[in-house]
Design a protein around this motif. Structure first.
Motif, mmCIF file in Angstrom:
data_model
loop_
_atom_site.group_PDB
_atom_site.id
_atom_site.type_symbol
_atom_site.label_atom_id
_atom_site.label_comp_id
_atom_site.label_asym_id
_atom_site.label_seq_id
_atom_site.Cartn_x
_atom_site.Cartn_y
_atom_site.Cartn_z
ATOM 1 N N ILE A 18 0.838 -1.203 0.000
ATOM 2 C CA ILE A 18 0.000 0.000 0.000
ATOM 3 C C ILE A 18 0.872 1.252 0.000
ATOM 4 C CG2 ILE A 18 -1.667 1.348 1.355
ATOM 5 C CD1 ILE A 18 -2.698 -1.450 2.407
ATOM 6 N N PHE A 61 -5.576 -4.403 -2.636
ATOM 7 C CA PHE A 61 -5.058 -4.144 -1.300
ATOM 8 C C PHE A 61 -6.029 -4.645 -0.236
ATOM 9 C CE2 PHE A 61 -3.901 -0.420 -4.010
ATOM 10 C CZ PHE A 61 -2.579 -0.766 -4.223
ATOM 11 N N THR A 85 -5.872 -0.713 4.091
ATOM 12 C CA THR A 85 -6.000 0.471 3.240
ATOM 13 C C THR A 85 -6.740 1.575 3.989
ATOM 14 O OG1 THR A 85 -6.032 -0.929 1.270
ATOM 15 C CG2 THR A 85 -6.795 1.340 1.007
#
Length: 129
Positions: free
Chosen positions: A69, A103, A108
């Motif tokens: 990320i 992700f 996230t």
């Protein structure tokens, strides 16, 4: 100079950095296995469409998910020879779009929760100039 897109051949070369990096550090006793997995897995995606191995979900190490990320966010916000940088706000929109597929959804959200206040504060300070 910005070419706007890597060729398929260039992208295949770039994708090798995960395995090359892992092979370079795999024998080192001063690095943890978690660190080695980050190097190998930081471009894997939850849906299995990442690289180098196409692993999915919980098969990707926790720390590699976080690094993926962060790495994606940094790459989106940085200019490269093959692309222009986008704004941090647009990068966050992209991460949200891909949360749950590329992700990990919760990681996230956590990342955005930490980064968004900084972006808002920076934008506000620019408006006051």
């Amino acid at each position: 100079m910005i070419n706007n897109k890597l060729t398929d051949k260039e992208f295949e070369i770039i994708k090798k950095h995960t395995i090359k990096g892992y092979n370079y550090i795999s024998h080192r006793d001063d690095l943890s296995e978690a660190s080695k997995k980050i190097v190998l897995q930081h471009h894997e995606t939850i849906d299995g469409k990442g690289y180098p191995k196409g692993i999915t979900g919980d098969n990707i190490s926790f720390y590699a998910k976080i690094t993926g990320i962060c790495d994606h966010y940094e790459a989106l916000c940085s200019e490269r020879t093959y692309k222009k940088a986008i704004t941090p706000s647009l990068a966050i929109e992209y991460l949200l779009e891909k949360a749950g597929t590329y992700f990990d959804l919760e990681l996230t959200r956590e990342f955005i929760g930490l980064v968004a206040p900084y972006i808002i504060k920076k934008q506000a300070s620019l408006l006051q100039m």
